[in-house]
Scaffold this motif. Sequence first.
Motif, PDB file in Angstrom:
ATOM      1  N   ASP A 171       0.822   4.139  -2.798  1.00  0.00           N
ATOM      2  CA  ASP A 171       0.593   5.552  -2.489  1.00  0.00           C
ATOM      3  C   ASP A 171       1.679   6.438  -3.096  1.00  0.00           C
ATOM      4  N   THR A 223      -3.685   2.881  -5.880  1.00  0.00           N
ATOM      5  CA  THR A 223      -4.434   2.297  -4.767  1.00  0.00           C
ATOM      6  C   THR A 223      -4.250   0.788  -4.772  1.00  0.00           C
ATOM      7  N   LEU A 224      -4.311   0.220  -3.579  1.00  0.00           N
ATOM      8  CA  LEU A 224      -4.244  -1.226  -3.429  1.00  0.00           C
ATOM      9  C   LEU A 224      -5.361  -1.665  -2.495  1.00  0.00           C
ATOM     10  N   ASN A 225      -6.196  -2.581  -2.961  1.00  0.00           N
ATOM     11  CA  ASN A 225      -7.300  -3.114  -2.174  1.00  0.00           C
ATOM     12  C   ASN A 225      -7.103  -4.612  -1.998  1.00  0.00           C
ATOM     13  N   ARG A 233       0.837  -1.208   0.000  1.00  0.00           N
ATOM     14  CA  ARG A 233       0.000   0.000   0.000  1.00  0.00           C
ATOM     15  C   ARG A 233       0.872   1.258   0.000  1.00  0.00           C
TER      16      ARG A 233
END
Length: 369
Positions: free
Chosen positions: A342, A347-349, A338
């Motif tokens: 950034d 974005t990382l989900n 993450r």
Amino acid sequence: MTAARTLWQRVPTPVVDLVLAAVAAVDAWVGMWEHTGAGVALAAVGCVALAFRRRFPLLVFLLTLPIALTQDVAIAVLVALFTLAEGSRNRRLLAGCVALAAVASTAPLPLMDADRTMTLVVFVYGLATAAAPVLFGQLLQAHRDLARRLVEIEEAREHERALHAQAVLARERAQLAREMHDVVSHQVSLIAVQAGALQVAARDADAKEAARTIRSLSVTTLDELRTMVTLLRASGGNATELTPQPTLADLRKLVESSGTHAHLTGELPPTVGTPAQRALYRTVQEALTNVRKHAPGATARVELWQDGDHVGVTVTNTPPTRPSLSLPGSQQGLVGLRERADILRGTLNAGPTTEGGYRVRLRLPLSAD
């Protein structure tokens, strides 16, 4: 005990199945209450079916069930129940098969004018008898799962020990490089300077030649020291320009060597920046590592995609097919991903799927640099 088990494992499985079918046939013939044509035919079908119990365990159980109608305890039914329990993880199915076997063993009693108490006692006895091979089969299944997980844990520990040894060696090389640069190179430089001054100041020809030789050797030694320091720093992690960073071209090799059942689909344009390629690679690497550690037996799909001015990767895995044990971890893998996302304005989900698996999705601007 171990020698007997090893000897038993050497016996070919077709031989074992044929022996069990023969034993079940003898048991059915001896234990049958009445040798009617229909009863003998059903018993023969059930005993022959035992030869195929490993491929069709549920069907074989159903084919052996009529034997329970003709005798008190049928070996064929117990063998079929054990085989089904050894390979199945469906507890409801196994409970239903136990109940069905108990009902089959009790069904002839009303036809024999047995009282209700006797029927109930025989039913409970049938439940206990049918539950025994099921419990034994489940025990063997759990034993195999535990042995497999212990092997995986030992492999993970060996991998961690190897990584730790590499990290220690890298730190030692980096420290050695600093010592060579700060101390040895400095001393050799002083020797070269003093030899040059002596070469200029000396009047004796032999002294001049000796000073020149010392200075020449010192310069050569300095060049070799610089090369060694550069190599040591590269192996120690301080000279990243000498250690090629992974790119999208390395993804397929990563997926194939991940130790999981993974499949790579999609492609990205060649205009993706180098930092973005590294972020995509590290995301896939961390996701597949987590699949291997926390979802044993699961399959994974790695999908590269482009959405307008954004590119990304989605790693989705199915639910585990075997029980997973808690493995030690730093819990910092996704946090680092993450932070990397950034920095690149992406974005990382990450989170579980509705099917019981897990999904990691990284989205980055195409112009990320």
